[in-house]
Design an enzyme around this catalytic site. Structure first.
Site, mmCIF file in Angstrom:
data_model
loop_
_atom_site.group_PDB
_atom_site.id
_atom_site.type_symbol
_atom_site.label_atom_id
_atom_site.label_comp_id
_atom_site.label_asym_id
_atom_site.label_seq_id
_atom_site.Cartn_x
_atom_site.Cartn_y
_atom_site.Cartn_z
ATOM 1 N N ASP A 97 0.850 -1.185 0.000
ATOM 2 C CA ASP A 97 0.000 0.000 0.000
ATOM 3 C C ASP A 97 0.890 1.241 0.000
ATOM 4 O O ASP A 97 1.960 1.245 0.616
ATOM 5 C CB ASP A 97 -0.902 -0.016 1.236
ATOM 6 C CG ASP A 97 -1.959 1.054 1.165
ATOM 7 O OD1 ASP A 97 -2.431 1.335 0.048
ATOM 8 O OD2 ASP A 97 -2.311 1.608 2.210
ATOM 9 N N THR A 104 -14.534 20.921 5.327
ATOM 10 C CA THR A 104 -15.647 19.977 5.208
ATOM 11 C C THR A 104 -15.580 19.332 3.841
ATOM 12 O O THR A 104 -14.994 19.871 2.887
ATOM 13 C CB THR A 104 -17.011 20.680 5.365
ATOM 14 O OG1 THR A 104 -17.213 21.562 4.256
ATOM 15 C CG2 THR A 104 -17.095 21.444 6.669
#
EC number: 7.2.2.6
Length: 735
Positions: free
Chosen positions: A341, A409
């Site tokens: 990964d 956000t």
């Protein structure tokens, strides 16, 4: 264009994860280990425990039969002749004693290997003490089960069943293996991992798994038990580190079959010798035949084979990796494809501010100052790195009094600061910033962001929108922004280049793997452009970008269909199918229970780069087994030259030419060979436990080295050892 870059690409606080691989386990063999292992070795003299080791079982039978003959000799008129040459009275007893010692030394090797996990098992047992658990009577997933008002009942941890829900508060032990279904807490896992630093465990992610016996240090969590009583992770660890549940690997089983076959062949050969000798009017005594048989069969590798396998698993335990089977360790040595990964394995995972790229007409220092001001209240590593980059260039900023923090956000994809005078600063994705300012596409900005992305980095666009009553100097004490910025809705100042930094030394390690014949593949969710840049910088052979769980599984199957063995790491539930499919699946201890159940190894430190070290340990296991097998078969040659001439020199004087060691007598020759056959096991125990040092090389180079060092050494060492023992034996009266 003027750029401001970080003085060093690698943050000073980041460490090389590969350093832990260089630490060696404690001393392999000494008096302390011998003393602790001796009782277990004596218990293993029971023939029932030797059934799985046919070579040593045959030695045990020979020792028992020789002992019976030694006891019976006074009643049968003394020891028999050997090849027409009388043997001394203590000869049979000497052979019997050294045969028993051969079996004992083999048991000592296995007991010492098993004993190396006793200390860790003892500390793990302390975590298995029965504790009281607060079991939730009626769990409501929608309610706040961490609250004090939750209805619970106190039960013993031994009574908990799978899928029971328990609440664990600060200071309490987690009663069993499970997954956090609500809450977040810091957990002390030092009893399991040996690391003193607490870790964060929370629900809803890949760090939701907790282990029974670890202690919650803060907050309250709700845990769903995932293990049955007596089948916890700690229980399995105890059994594995002690060697109690070690399964023999396919290669080990195959080698055992080969050794058993060789033993059967030599039994037939030895049984045929006495009729031939009797025909020549020179019968050979049974103790000599038994000694010959024991020296002919591969007792050295037969004695050490089990210890080699146990020590291989122990080397993983020393590095906080738990192998669920010896097969996994062995498979790691044969791995040809390594799936890694990107985030946390190849890169550090925390993107760092590397440089700022201002638009035309913008001062680089002003861009860096505004970016740092927008990042003062940003708790993320990226925000902290921007402030650190500014400080490294002598730019210090303070958050204005009354400023309002605008958090990031997923909807806005921006964060920033609203100043008291109405000025707004934002940093975020280029498209989000453009939409916020109401600007059309900017060719210069697009060029900068595309350049950062193509280099493997992440572009962070910085912009400011001035309020009507704001002064241009409200952002800076050194200079003002452009008057255009003050007169318009806003201005894009430039780009901060966030770089996912590749770990130090990985290129060299991948080159080392390439020399082993191992292909490395980086797996990432990044776009192909970014993935290609990171792959090139890290030095991996290939990459899979925008990878989904299905694509990971398909890649593994495709590699295996080509006859390759695949290893990979993972920590999430979405990694479970690929971990189960891989030949070596290393699950992170911080990961989900599904990932840990799917893998055949668990890394207690949750360090994905350790996969490279696991491959090295697997190769070391295979090389150690091959080296000692070569030595064992080679040293039989010297024993032939010691015993065969001694058996028949009395009848066939021409065989004296084969007595190249000039041994004193047939009796001393046989005794010297059987003594050397026993004590060589003791001398090789440290090597079997420590392992032959692995150096990256091709299979042919490793074979050549084994033949040169252990093959030639296995031929020379017995000639020297048997001759020295013969010189000592001749000092004993009667020999």
């Amino acid at each position: 264009m003027t750029l401001i870059t970080t003085p060093s690409e690698t943050p000073s606080e980041q460490q090389d994860a590969a350093a832990s691989a260089s630490t060696e386990p404690p001393r392999a063999f000494g008096w302390a280990q011998l003393t602790q292992a001796l009782p277990g070795a004596l218990r293993k003299l029971n023939p029932a425990s030797l059934v799985r080791n046919p070579v040593m079982l045959l030695v045990w039978v020979g020792a028992a039969f020789t002992t019976v003959l030694a006891i019976a000799e006074p009643f049968l008129g003394g020891p028999a002749d050997s090849g027409g040459t009388p043997v001394p009275a203590p000869f049979t007893w000497g052979i019997a004693i050294w045969l028993w010692l051969t079996v004992l030394f083999a048991n000592v090797a296995e007991s010492v290997a098993e004993g190396r996990g006793k200390a860790q098992a003892a500390s793990l047992r302390k975590t298995r003490t029965s504790t009281m658990a607060r079991k939730v009577v009626r769990y409501d997933a929608g309610a706040d089960a961490t609250a004090e008002r939750s209805e619970t009942v106190d039960v013993s941890s031994a009574e908990l069943q799978r899928d029971d829900i328990v609440i664990v508060a600060a200071g309490e032990l987690i009663p069993g293996d499970g997954d956090i279904v609500a809450g977040i807490a810091t957990v002390d896992e030092s009893a399991i991992t040996g690391e003193s630093a607490p870790v964060i465990r929370e629900s809803g992610g890949d760090r939701s798994a907790v282990t029974g016996g670890t202690r919650v240090l803060s907050d309250r969590i709700v845990v769903r038990i995932t293990s049955k009583p007596g089948e916890t992770f700690v229980d399995r660890m105890i059994a594995l580190v002690e060697g109690a549940s070690r399964q023999r690997t396919p290669n080990e089983i195959a080698l055992n079959i080969l050794l058993a076959s060789l033993s059967i062949v030599f039994v037939v050969v030895v049984l045929a010798l006495n009729p031939i000798a009797s025909y020549a009017a020179s019968p050979v005594s049974i103790p000599v035949l038994i000694a010959l048989l024991v020296c002919l069969i591969p007792t050295t590798i037969g004695a050490l084979l089990s210890a080699i396998g146990i020590a291989g698993m122990d080397r993983l335990v020393q590095r906080n990796v738990l192998a669920m089977s010896g097969r996994a360790v062995e498979a790691a040595g044969d791995v040809t494809t390594l799936l890694l990964d990107k985030t946390g394995t190849i890169t550090y995972g925390n993107r760092q501010a590397h440089e700022v790229l201002p638009l035309a007409g913008v001062d680089p220092e002003e861009l860096l100052r505004v970016a740092a001001l927008a990042s003062l209240a940003d708790p993320t590593p990226e925000g902290a790195s921007i402030v650190a980059l500014a400080a490294s260039h002598g730019i210090q900023v303070e958050e204005p009094v009354g400023a309002v923090v605008v958090p990031f956000t997923a909807q806005t994809r921006m964060s920033g600061l609203d100043l008291p005078d109405g000025t707004q600063i934002r940093k975020g994705a280029g498209s989000a910033i453009s939409a916020w300012l109401g600007l059309d596409s900017n060719a210069e900005l697009t060029t900068l962001t595309d350049g950062v992305a193509s280099s493997g980095g992440t572009p962070l666009v910085v912009a400011v929108r001035m309020a009507d009553n704001a002064t241009p100097r409200s952002l800076s004490s050194s200079r003002s922004l452009s008057e255009d910025a003050a007169a318009t809705d806003g201005e894009v100042l430039g780009v901060v280049h966030l770089k996912d930094i590749v770990k130090d030394g990985l290129r060299e390690r991948f080159e080392e793997l390439r020399s082993m014949g191992i292909r490395t593949v980086m797996i990432t969710g990044d776009n192909p452009l970014t993935a290609a840049a990171i792959a090139k910088e890290a030095g991996v052979d290939d990459f899979l970008a925008e990878a989904t769980p299905e694509q990971k599984l398909e890649l593994i199957k495709r590699e295996q269909e080509g006859g390759r063995l695949v290893a990979m790491t993972g920590d999430g539930t979405n990694d479970a199918p690929a971990l189960a499919q891989a030949d070596v699946g290393v699950a992170m201890n911080t990961g989900t229970s599904a990932a840990k159940e799917a893998g055949n190894m668990v890394d207690l430190d949750s360090d994905p780069t350790k996969l490279i070290d696991i491959v090295r340990i697997g190769k070391q296991l295979l090389i150690t087994r091959g080296a000692l097998t070569t030595f064992s078969l080679a040293n039989d040659i010297a024993k032939y030259f010691a015993i065969i001439p001694a058996m028949f020199m009395g009848v066939f004087p021409g065989l004296a030419a084969l007595n190249i060691m000039q041994l004193h007598s047939p009796a001393s020759a046989v005794t010297s060979a059987i003594i050397f056959n026993a004590i060589v096991i003791v001398f090789l125990i440290p090597l079997a436990l420590r392992g032959v040092k692995y150096r990256p090389a091709s299979a042919s180079q490793i074979l050549q080295r084994n033949l040169l060092v252990y093959g030639l050494g296995g031929v020379i060492a017995p000639f020297i050892g048997i001759k020295l023992i013969d010189l000592v034996i001749t000092l004993i009266p009667g020999f």
